[in-house]
Enzyme design. Structure first.
Site, mmCIF file in Angstrom:
data_model
loop_
_atom_site.group_PDB
_atom_site.id
_atom_site.type_symbol
_atom_site.label_atom_id
_atom_site.label_comp_id
_atom_site.label_asym_id
_atom_site.label_seq_id
_atom_site.Cartn_x
_atom_site.Cartn_y
_atom_site.Cartn_z
ATOM 1 N N ARG A 295 -29.332 29.675 -38.183
ATOM 2 C CA ARG A 295 -28.651 29.742 -37.068
ATOM 3 C C ARG A 295 -29.215 28.173 -36.473
ATOM 4 N NH1 ARG A 295 -28.564 34.467 -33.057
ATOM 5 N NH2 ARG A 295 -30.185 33.971 -33.225
ATOM 6 N N ASN B 147 -26.667 39.123 -30.499
ATOM 7 C CA ASN B 147 -28.275 39.313 -31.219
ATOM 8 C C ASN B 147 -27.984 40.385 -31.127
ATOM 9 O OD1 ASN B 147 -28.315 38.845 -27.001
ATOM 10 N ND2 ASN B 147 -29.689 37.826 -28.568
ATOM 11 N N LYS C 119 -34.744 28.629 -16.549
ATOM 12 C CA LYS C 119 -35.745 29.488 -16.486
ATOM 13 C C LYS C 119 -37.364 28.898 -16.172
ATOM 14 C CE LYS C 119 -33.825 33.673 -17.470
ATOM 15 N NZ LYS C 119 -33.620 34.429 -16.155
ATOM 16 N N TYR D 14 -39.758 37.972 -20.909
ATOM 17 C CA TYR D 14 -39.572 39.231 -21.933
ATOM 18 C C TYR D 14 -39.374 38.355 -23.129
ATOM 19 C CZ TYR D 14 -37.593 41.162 -17.721
ATOM 20 O OH TYR D 14 -37.561 40.769 -16.276
ATOM 21 N N SER E 214 -38.251 34.657 -19.355
ATOM 22 C CA SER E 214 -38.440 34.656 -21.250
ATOM 23 C C SER E 214 -39.373 34.363 -22.068
ATOM 24 C CB SER E 214 -36.988 33.996 -21.743
ATOM 25 O OG SER E 214 -36.384 34.204 -23.315
ATOM 26 N N ALA E 215 -39.015 34.345 -23.108
ATOM 27 C CA ALA E 215 -40.531 33.661 -23.832
ATOM 28 C C ALA E 215 -39.320 32.393 -24.674
ATOM 29 C CB ALA E 215 -40.471 35.196 -25.249
ATOM 30 N N TYR F 40 -30.289 27.139 -21.023
ATOM 31 C CA TYR F 40 -30.536 28.679 -20.499
ATOM 32 C C TYR F 40 -32.151 28.408 -20.642
ATOM 33 C CZ TYR F 40 -32.239 33.378 -20.593
ATOM 34 O OH TYR F 40 -33.060 34.767 -20.613
ATOM 35 N N GLY G 290 -27.535 45.245 -14.925
ATOM 36 C CA GLY G 290 -27.442 44.975 -16.207
ATOM 37 C C GLY G 290 -28.503 46.053 -16.780
ATOM 38 N N ASP H 288 -25.458 43.484 -7.191
ATOM 39 C CA ASP H 288 -25.238 42.496 -8.630
ATOM 40 C C ASP H 288 -24.004 42.460 -8.382
ATOM 41 O OD1 ASP H 288 -24.024 42.828 -11.270
ATOM 42 O OD2 ASP H 288 -26.449 43.575 -11.473
HETATM 43 P P1 NAD Z 1 -27.518 41.658 -17.953
HETATM 44 O O1 NAD Z 1 -26.734 40.254 -18.200
HETATM 45 O O2 NAD Z 1 -27.309 42.989 -18.936
HETATM 46 O O3 NAD Z 1 -28.035 41.450 -16.511
HETATM 47 C C1 NAD Z 1 -27.694 40.741 -15.440
HETATM 48 C C2 NAD Z 1 -27.612 41.600 -14.305
HETATM 49 O O4 NAD Z 1 -26.865 40.045 -13.508
HETATM 50 C C3 NAD Z 1 -25.644 41.511 -14.557
HETATM 51 O O5 NAD Z 1 -25.478 42.662 -13.875
HETATM 52 C C4 NAD Z 1 -25.155 40.962 -13.690
HETATM 53 O O6 NAD Z 1 -23.478 40.815 -13.193
HETATM 54 C C5 NAD Z 1 -25.471 40.233 -12.440
HETATM 55 N N1 NAD Z 1 -25.808 39.193 -12.297
HETATM 56 C C6 NAD Z 1 -25.269 37.665 -13.110
HETATM 57 N N2 NAD Z 1 -25.259 36.889 -12.627
HETATM 58 C C7 NAD Z 1 -25.075 37.491 -10.273
HETATM 59 C C8 NAD Z 1 -24.884 36.506 -9.640
HETATM 60 N N3 NAD Z 1 -25.491 35.166 -9.266
HETATM 61 N N4 NAD Z 1 -25.028 37.895 -8.387
HETATM 62 C C9 NAD Z 1 -25.079 38.583 -8.421
HETATM 63 N N5 NAD Z 1 -25.548 39.360 -10.039
HETATM 64 C C10 NAD Z 1 -25.295 38.079 -11.087
HETATM 65 O O7 NAD Z 1 -29.022 40.228 -18.024
HETATM 66 P P2 NAD Z 1 -30.309 41.365 -19.241
HETATM 67 O O8 NAD Z 1 -30.163 41.390 -20.487
HETATM 68 O O9 NAD Z 1 -30.257 42.553 -18.583
HETATM 69 O O10 NAD Z 1 -31.268 40.374 -17.933
HETATM 70 C C11 NAD Z 1 -31.947 40.348 -17.227
HETATM 71 C C12 NAD Z 1 -32.675 39.318 -16.855
HETATM 72 O O11 NAD Z 1 -33.979 39.226 -17.800
HETATM 73 C C13 NAD Z 1 -31.875 37.880 -16.495
HETATM 74 O O12 NAD Z 1 -32.543 37.914 -15.915
HETATM 75 C C14 NAD Z 1 -32.232 37.240 -18.264
HETATM 76 O O13 NAD Z 1 -31.875 36.268 -18.410
HETATM 77 C C15 NAD Z 1 -33.059 37.778 -18.792
HETATM 78 N N6 NAD Z 1 -34.109 37.945 -19.644
HETATM 79 C C16 NAD Z 1 -33.210 39.408 -20.885
HETATM 80 C C17 NAD Z 1 -33.703 38.524 -22.382
HETATM 81 C C18 NAD Z 1 -32.664 40.103 -23.204
HETATM 82 O O14 NAD Z 1 -32.520 39.403 -24.125
HETATM 83 N N7 NAD Z 1 -31.880 41.260 -22.945
HETATM 84 C C19 NAD Z 1 -34.934 38.156 -22.852
HETATM 85 C C20 NAD Z 1 -35.641 37.922 -21.793
HETATM 86 C C21 NAD Z 1 -34.990 37.564 -20.757
HETATM 87 C C1 UD1 Z 2 -32.471 34.994 -28.923
HETATM 88 C C2 UD1 Z 2 -31.944 33.596 -27.896
HETATM 89 C C3 UD1 Z 2 -33.280 33.420 -27.119
HETATM 90 C C4 UD1 Z 2 -33.064 34.664 -25.658
HETATM 91 C C5 UD1 Z 2 -33.000 36.165 -26.919
HETATM 92 C C6 UD1 Z 2 -33.037 37.488 -25.930
HETATM 93 C C7 UD1 Z 2 -31.211 31.883 -29.190
HETATM 94 C C8 UD1 Z 2 -31.111 30.687 -30.345
HETATM 95 N N1 UD1 Z 2 -31.686 32.411 -29.010
HETATM 96 O O1 UD1 Z 2 -33.588 34.574 -29.796
HETATM 97 O O2 UD1 Z 2 -33.277 32.389 -26.602
HETATM 98 O O3 UD1 Z 2 -34.154 34.766 -24.851
HETATM 99 O O4 UD1 Z 2 -32.049 35.843 -27.484
HETATM 100 O O5 UD1 Z 2 -31.678 36.767 -25.555
HETATM 101 O O6 UD1 Z 2 -29.669 32.261 -29.469
HETATM 102 N N2 UD1 Z 2 -30.101 37.675 -36.339
HETATM 103 C C9 UD1 Z 2 -29.446 37.575 -37.591
HETATM 104 N N3 UD1 Z 2 -28.122 38.593 -37.473
HETATM 105 C C10 UD1 Z 2 -26.958 38.282 -35.365
HETATM 106 C C11 UD1 Z 2 -27.581 38.362 -34.651
HETATM 107 C C12 UD1 Z 2 -29.684 37.837 -35.419
HETATM 108 O O7 UD1 Z 2 -29.390 37.440 -38.599
HETATM 109 O O8 UD1 Z 2 -25.554 38.256 -36.047
HETATM 110 C C13 UD1 Z 2 -31.521 37.216 -36.572
HETATM 111 C C14 UD1 Z 2 -32.084 35.711 -35.254
HETATM 112 O O9 UD1 Z 2 -31.949 34.913 -36.345
HETATM 113 C C15 UD1 Z 2 -33.494 35.915 -35.790
HETATM 114 C C16 UD1 Z 2 -33.293 37.783 -35.358
HETATM 115 O O10 UD1 Z 2 -32.043 38.150 -35.587
HETATM 116 O O11 UD1 Z 2 -33.922 35.970 -36.603
HETATM 117 C C17 UD1 Z 2 -32.717 37.472 -33.941
HETATM 118 O O12 UD1 Z 2 -31.976 37.004 -32.579
HETATM 119 P P1 UD1 Z 2 -31.213 37.981 -31.290
HETATM 120 O O13 UD1 Z 2 -31.108 39.074 -31.759
HETATM 121 O O14 UD1 Z 2 -30.053 36.022 -30.876
HETATM 122 O O15 UD1 Z 2 -32.386 36.173 -31.104
HETATM 123 P P2 UD1 Z 2 -33.284 35.592 -30.926
HETATM 124 O O16 UD1 Z 2 -32.701 34.898 -31.721
HETATM 125 O O17 UD1 Z 2 -35.108 35.610 -30.699
#
Ligand code: NAD
Ligand code: UD1
Length: 336
Positions: free
Chosen positions: A289, A197, A151, A175, A123-124, A147, A9, A30
């Site tokens: 949102r 996002n 966590k 994170y 996650s935060a 979600y 991922g 994965d």
């Molecule tokens: P991602 O979806 O890119 O990566 C997750 C990986 O896990 C993928 O490759 C997916 O195929 C694999 N996966 C999912 N379910 C599985 C299962 N049951 N068995 C085996 N593999 C599985 O996401 P990411 O952004 O790299 O996030 C990684 C971790 O960090 C996640 O747990 C996510 O919740 C956490 N996290 C992400 C963010 C963010 O903004 N990206 C923020 C906070 C926490």
């Molecule tokens: C979102 C998730 C959070 C998750 C995080 C990382 C929600 C409510 N929260 O957080 O739980 O941990 O992603 O995956 O979904 N924005 C726009 N236009 C867009 C997209 C976003 O204006 O098309 C704004 C949002 O309102 C926010 C900021 O950009 O103010 C960041 O958004 P986003 O990237 O989705 O992250 P979070 O909302 O912080």
């Protein structure tokens, strides 16, 4: 040998590069539910260090036990899981199944195999509405969506496990908002469907895949009225995991924020991305949102203390530049 679940991922692939660069041996497990094998080919291309890959699911305890044993693993970095807030509201059972039951099976397999070191991706979002900012690790935990609750449940399971058996070493990393990509432009975030996002959406507008950005709310109590978040470069985040592995040499359970401690508004990010890409990002102001908060940023001193001086160093301009390099070199992500 380190087992990296979800290593294909977005955050996992960047962490694999940093682990390999640091001389660690890894095996990635994965199920490719939200990723492509290509990301792992690119990890190899960047690092030039071979590593093992197992296609498997974290809910399959037998596969986990076999992998831990066959590869002689001594620690696990656990990224695998589902991460869309919206999807979790619509399909909560899928989220509890994957994230909670999956993590439970993994912990069971580790216990059976005598592997007692884990880093967990939290996650935060576990903090919920801020009672104060910056969020310290002692801020009350009150996630407002399924979600986030998955966590928190896994965090609680890890704290209970550590309390019951003090020989475990567990690092919970919360994170903030990871963005950016490896500076090679070879790996990056490749969301399926319409991105929720901010950064993936902005990048797809810049590259011509989408017409306009919707900015969700400009009436927040922030300097310019748009939402403020703590964006952290994914490579800084990945390096935080390498530092956290070292901290697992001591037993116990710790939870740390991984952020920069600084907030940027949506409009600041849009401006930085326009400068990095040289492309205009047309946008429309839309209502807030649901579920969003005005501001979110981390207290970072505990992480720096626990992680031997680690801190995030890359600024928002670098994050946007690197994100753009990935997006412009791979306009359709790994699909080519
Ligand atoms: P991602 O979806 O890119 O990566 C997750 C990986 O896990 C993928 O490759 C997916 O195929 C694999 N996966 C999912 N379910 C599985 C299962 N049951 N068995 C085996 N593999 C599985 O996401 P990411 O952004 O790299 O996030 C990684 C971790 O960090 C996640 O747990 C996510 O919740 C956490 N996290 C992400 C963010 C963010 O903004 N990206 C923020 C906070 C926490
Ligand atoms: C979102 C998730 C959070 C998750 C995080 C990382 C929600 C409510 N929260 O957080 O739980 O941990 O992603 O995956 O979904 N924005 C726009 N236009 C867009 C997209 C976003 O204006 O098309 C704004 C949002 O309102 C926010 C900021 O950009 O103010 C960041 O958004 P986003 O990237 O989705 O992250 P979070 O909302 O912080």
């Amino acid at each position: 040998m380190i087992l990296v679940t979800g290593g294909a991922g977005y955050i996992g692939s960047h962490t694999c590069v940093e682990l390999l660069n640091a001389g660690k041996e890894i095996v990635v497990l994965d199920n490719f539910a939200n990723s492509s094998r290509k990301s792992l080919e690119r990890v190899l291309q960047i690092s030039r260090k071979p590593f093992a890959v197992v296609e498997g699911d974290i809910r399959d305890q037998a596969v986990l036990e076999k992998t831990l044993k066959d590869f002689g693993c001594t620690a696990v970095i656990h990224f695998a899981g589902l991460k869309s807030v919206l999807e979790s509201v619509n399909s909560p059972l899928d989220y509890y199944d994957n994230n909670v039951i999956g993590s439970h099976r993994l912990l069971r397999a580790m216990q059976t195999s005598g592997v007692k070191r884990m880093i967990f991706s939290s996650s935060a979002t576990v903090y919920g509405d801020p009672k104060f900012l910056p969020y310290t690790e002692d801020h009350p935990l009150n996630p407002v969506n399924p979600y986030g609750r998955t966590k928190l449940i896994v965090e609680e399971m890890l704290r209970d496990l550590s309390a019951s058996d003090p020989t475990w070493s567990i690092g919970i990393l919360r994170y903030f908002n990871p963005i950016g990509a490896h500076e090679s432009g070879l790996i990056g975030e490749d969301p399926k469907g319409v991105p929720n996002n901010l950064l993936p959406f902005v990048a797809q507008v810049a590259v011509g895949r989408r017409e306009r950005l919707n900015i969700w709310g400009n009436d927040y109590d922030t300097a310019d009225g748009t939402g403020v978040r703590d964006y952290i470069h994914v490579v800084d985040l990945a390096q935080g995991h390498v530092a956290a592995l070292k901290s697992l040499e001591q037993t116990g359970c710790f939870a740390l924020n991984l952020g920069t401690g600084r907030g940027n508004s949506v409009l600041e990010v849009v401006k930085a991305f326009e400068q990095a890409s040289g492309k205009p990002i047309p946008y429309d102001m839309r209502p807030r949102r649901s579920g969003d908060i005005a501001s979110c940023y981390a207290a970072t001193d505990r992480a720096t203390r626990y992680l031997g001086g680690w801190r995030a160093t890359r600024d928002i301009e670098t994050m946007c530049r690197d994100h753009w390099r990935w997006q412009s070199q791979n306009p359709n992500g790994y699909a080519g």
